[in-house]
Scaffold this motif. Structure first.
Motif, PDB file in Angstrom:
ATOM      1  N   TRP A 174       0.833  -1.212   0.000  1.00 32.55           N
ATOM      2  CA  TRP A 174       0.000   0.000   0.000  1.00 32.55           C
ATOM      3  C   TRP A 174       0.865   1.259   0.000  1.00 32.55           C
ATOM      4  N   LEU A 175       2.031   1.181   0.678  1.00 32.30           N
ATOM      5  CA  LEU A 175       2.960   2.323   0.647  1.00 32.30           C
ATOM      6  C   LEU A 175       3.409   2.571  -0.793  1.00 32.30           C
ATOM      7  N   GLY A 176       3.806   1.503  -1.495  1.00 32.99           N
ATOM      8  CA  GLY A 176       4.241   1.623  -2.891  1.00 32.99           C
ATOM      9  C   GLY A 176       3.130   2.164  -3.777  1.00 32.99           C
ATOM     10  N   PHE A 177       1.912   1.665  -3.559  1.00 33.76           N
ATOM     11  CA  PHE A 177       0.749   2.108  -4.340  1.00 33.76           C
ATOM     12  C   PHE A 177       0.496   3.592  -4.127  1.00 33.76           C
ATOM     13  N   SER A 178       0.627   4.023  -2.857  1.00 37.99           N
ATOM     14  CA  SER A 178       0.328   5.438  -2.539  1.00 37.99           C
ATOM     15  C   SER A 178       1.384   6.384  -3.108  1.00 37.99           C
ATOM     16  N   ILE A 179       2.531   5.839  -3.535  1.00 40.89           N
ATOM     17  CA  ILE A 179       3.545   6.663  -4.232  1.00 40.89           C
ATOM     18  C   ILE A 179       3.352   6.540  -5.747  1.00 40.89           C
ATOM     19  N   ALA A 180       3.158   5.305  -6.231  1.00 43.22           N
ATOM     20  CA  ALA A 180       3.113   5.062  -7.687  1.00 43.22           C
ATOM     21  C   ALA A 180       1.933   5.767  -8.359  1.00 43.22           C
ATOM     22  N   VAL A 181       0.751   5.720  -7.721  1.00 43.13           N
ATOM     23  CA  VAL A 181      -0.445   6.263  -8.382  1.00 43.13           C
ATOM     24  C   VAL A 181      -0.404   7.786  -8.542  1.00 43.13           C
ATOM     25  N   PRO A 182      -0.142   8.558  -7.489  1.00 45.91           N
ATOM     26  CA  PRO A 182      -0.094  10.020  -7.714  1.00 45.91           C
ATOM     27  C   PRO A 182       1.003  10.429  -8.694  1.00 45.91           C
ATOM     28  N   MET A 183       2.161   9.745  -8.631  1.00 45.69           N
ATOM     29  CA  MET A 183       3.240  10.082  -9.563  1.00 45.69           C
ATOM     30  C   MET A 183       2.836   9.697 -10.991  1.00 45.69           C
ATOM     31  N   GLY A 184       2.144   8.569 -11.134  1.00 46.32           N
ATOM     32  CA  GLY A 184       1.664   8.157 -12.454  1.00 46.32           C
ATOM     33  C   GLY A 184       0.681   9.170 -13.019  1.00 46.32           C
ATOM     34  N   LEU A 185      -0.203   9.679 -12.148  1.00 52.55           N
ATOM     35  CA  LEU A 185      -1.177  10.682 -12.602  1.00 52.55           C
ATOM     36  C   LEU A 185      -0.476  11.944 -13.092  1.00 52.55           C
ATOM     37  N   LEU A 186       0.609  12.345 -12.410  1.00 56.39           N
ATOM     38  CA  LEU A 186       1.370  13.524 -12.856  1.00 56.39           C
ATOM     39  C   LEU A 186       2.017  13.269 -14.227  1.00 56.39           C
ATOM     40  N   LEU A 187       2.554  12.063 -14.415  1.00 59.75           N
ATOM     41  CA  LEU A 187       3.136  11.723 -15.727  1.00 59.75           C
ATOM     42  C   LEU A 187       2.036  11.769 -16.794  1.00 59.75           C
ATOM     43  N   PHE A 188       0.873  11.278 -16.434  1.00 65.25           N
ATOM     44  CA  PHE A 188      -0.260  11.233 -17.372  1.00 65.25           C
ATOM     45  C   PHE A 188      -0.710  12.640 -17.773  1.00 65.25           C
ATOM     46  N   VAL A 189      -0.828  13.544 -16.776  1.00 68.11           N
ATOM     47  CA  VAL A 189      -1.289  14.920 -17.030  1.00 68.11           C
ATOM     48  C   VAL A 189      -0.399  15.610 -18.065  1.00 68.11           C
ATOM     49  N   THR A 190       0.888  15.269 -18.075  1.00 67.89           N
ATOM     50  CA  THR A 190       1.860  15.929 -18.963  1.00 67.89           C
ATOM     51  C   THR A 190       1.432  15.832 -20.425  1.00 67.89           C
ATOM     52  N   GLU A 191       0.935  14.660 -20.830  1.00 69.16           N
ATOM     53  CA  GLU A 191       0.493  14.453 -22.230  1.00 69.16           C
ATOM     54  C   GLU A 191      -0.802  13.637 -22.241  1.00 69.16           C
ATOM     55  N   ALA A 192      -1.781  14.100 -21.477  1.00 70.20           N
ATOM     56  CA  ALA A 192      -3.017  13.327 -21.248  1.00 70.20           C
ATOM     57  C   ALA A 192      -3.705  12.890 -22.539  1.00 70.20           C
ATOM     58  N   THR A 193      -3.837  13.792 -23.532  1.00 69.65           N
ATOM     59  CA  THR A 193      -4.616  13.442 -24.727  1.00 69.65           C
ATOM     60  C   THR A 193      -3.949  12.321 -25.520  1.00 69.65           C
ATOM     61  N   SER A 194      -2.614  12.332 -25.623  1.00 65.19           N
ATOM     62  CA  SER A 194      -1.964  11.275 -26.429  1.00 65.19           C
ATOM     63  C   SER A 194      -1.784   9.999 -25.609  1.00 65.19           C
ATOM     64  N   ILE A 195      -1.479  10.120 -24.306  1.00 66.74           N
ATOM     65  CA  ILE A 195      -1.276   8.902 -23.497  1.00 66.74           C
ATOM     66  C   ILE A 195      -2.592   8.139 -23.340  1.00 66.74           C
ATOM     67  N   ALA A 196      -3.708   8.879 -23.248  1.00 67.41           N
ATOM     68  CA  ALA A 196      -5.018   8.207 -23.104  1.00 67.41           C
ATOM     69  C   ALA A 196      -5.323   7.330 -24.316  1.00 67.41           C
ATOM     70  N   GLU A 197      -4.768   7.682 -25.475  1.00 65.78           N
ATOM     71  CA  GLU A 197      -4.988   6.890 -26.699  1.00 65.78           C
ATOM     72  C   GLU A 197      -3.922   5.820 -26.889  1.00 65.78           C
ATOM     73  N   ASN A 198      -2.925   5.777 -26.002  1.00 61.53           N
ATOM     74  CA  ASN A 198      -1.823   4.826 -26.121  1.00 61.53           C
ATOM     75  C   ASN A 198      -2.300   3.419 -25.740  1.00 61.53           C
ATOM     76  N   PRO A 199      -2.267   2.451 -26.711  1.00 56.69           N
ATOM     77  CA  PRO A 199      -2.833   1.119 -26.414  1.00 56.69           C
ATOM     78  C   PRO A 199      -2.163   0.432 -25.233  1.00 56.69           C
ATOM     79  N   SER A 200      -0.860   0.655 -25.052  1.00 56.61           N
ATOM     80  CA  SER A 200      -0.177   0.013 -23.934  1.00 56.61           C
ATOM     81  C   SER A 200      -0.621   0.620 -22.610  1.00 56.61           C
ATOM     82  N   PHE A 201      -0.871   1.918 -22.594  1.00 62.19           N
ATOM     83  CA  PHE A 201      -1.386   2.576 -21.388  1.00 62.19           C
ATOM     84  C   PHE A 201      -2.786   2.048 -21.067  1.00 62.19           C
ATOM     85  N   GLN A 202      -3.614   1.889 -22.119  1.00 54.87           N
ATOM     86  CA  GLN A 202      -4.980   1.396 -21.909  1.00 54.87           C
ATOM     87  C   GLN A 202      -4.957  -0.032 -21.338  1.00 54.87           C
TER      88      GLN A 202
END
Ligand code: HEM
Length: 164
Positions: free
Chosen positions: A76-104
């Motif tokens: 849970w400690l790892g999850f509580s670090i990985a998810v918010p950091m992942g969301l920040l990475l996602f926000v950087t290029e949200a429109t293209s990453i959301a369409e990325n099949p590997s991300f989906q």
């Protein structure tokens, strides 16, 4: 890369937000966040795989419930670090990453891994204290195998984002 992709909407607004802008403009912010993302999911998946291997019968000298008390808290400690950091990475290029099949695929596998965890903890794990000699029943071992497969799949999905 041209940011903002096609059309408006939530993802476009997310990408054009002050957070998205800062993640793109700052030299050190993105690599720092990605490093924390990697640290978070390493702790998460590492502790989950260790717990699953114990359920599968490795390390029988370690009582199952003691292993769970340590490893699931660390997960849970790892999850509580990985998810918010992942969301920040996602926000950087949200429109293209959301369409990325590997991300989906990765997001789908995270949801399945969560469902599998719920089925495990509200299913076979509830009778853990009655497992003979600390040997997990078939349903629990299957849950552990599925868990390992899904989380290793999430890792592969995450790594392959950069290639699509
Ligand atoms: C909680 C479980 C998660 C795991 C195990 C995980 C795993 C990974 C892995 C292995 C990478 C590749 C890192 C690299 O090689 O550089 C990655 C990258 C990435 N992750 Fe996650 N991740 C998780 C959650 C999330 C979440 C919730 C999001 C966003 C909603 C996210 C967004 C991203 C993005 C955007 C990248 C690409 C970074 C890049 O290529 O520069 N991750 N993740």
């Amino acid at each position: 890369m041209e940011h903002g992709g096609e059309g408006g909407g939530f993802l476009h607004a997310l990408e054009m937000s002050a957070v998205g802008e800062a993640m793109r403009q700052s030299l050190m912010l993105y690599p720092t966040v990605e490093t924390l993302h990697i640290m978070g999911f390493s702790i998460l998946v590492g502790s989950i795989v260790a717990f699953d291997l114990r359920v599968l019968g490795f390390g029988r000298g370690i009582p199952l419930e003691a292993a769970a008390r340590l490893l699931l808290r660390v997960a849970w400690l790892g999850f509580s670090i990985a998810v918010p950091m992942g969301l920040l990475l996602f926000v950087t290029e949200a429109t293209s990453i959301a369409e990325n099949p590997s991300f989906q695929v990765k997001m789908g596998l995270i949801v399945l891994a969560g469902l599998n965890m719920i089925l495990f903890h509200f299913g076979p794990w509830r009778s853990v204290s009655s497992w003979a000699n600390g040997v997990a029943p078939g349903a629990a071992r299957n849950g552990a195998l599925v868990s390992m497969g899904l989380w290793l799949g999430v890792l592969a999905g995450g790594r392959l984002i950069a290639y699509f």
